[in-house]
Motif scaffolding. Structure first.
Motif: not given
Length: 67
Positions: A9-23
């Motif tokens: 699963v790869v999460l991609v998005g703009m800085m600060g949108v929550g990729k790390s938290s969701v990940g």
């Protein structure tokens, strides 16, 4: 083996949108390891991504990404 369980699963998005938290949540839910590229870069260079981006600019940050 369930082939779905072996996929990444790869999460991609703009800085600060929550990729790390969701990940982190997703990794726990799926019982899979999390590889956070920001954390890997920060560990390697000893600075935060935000600091690199703000102080040195986008080009410097992008030069640290090893694809």
């Amino acid at each position: 083996m369930n082939t779905c369980a072996a996929r990444h699963v790869v999460l991609v998005g703009m800085m600060g949108v929550g990729k790390s938290s969701v990940g982190r949540s997703l990794a726990v839910e799926l019982g899979r390891p999390l590889f956070d590229s920001d954390e890997m870069i920060e560990s390697e260079v000893g600075r935060t991504v935000r600091e690199i981006w703000t102080t040195d600019g986008e080009a410097a940050f992008l030069s640290l990404i090893h694809i």
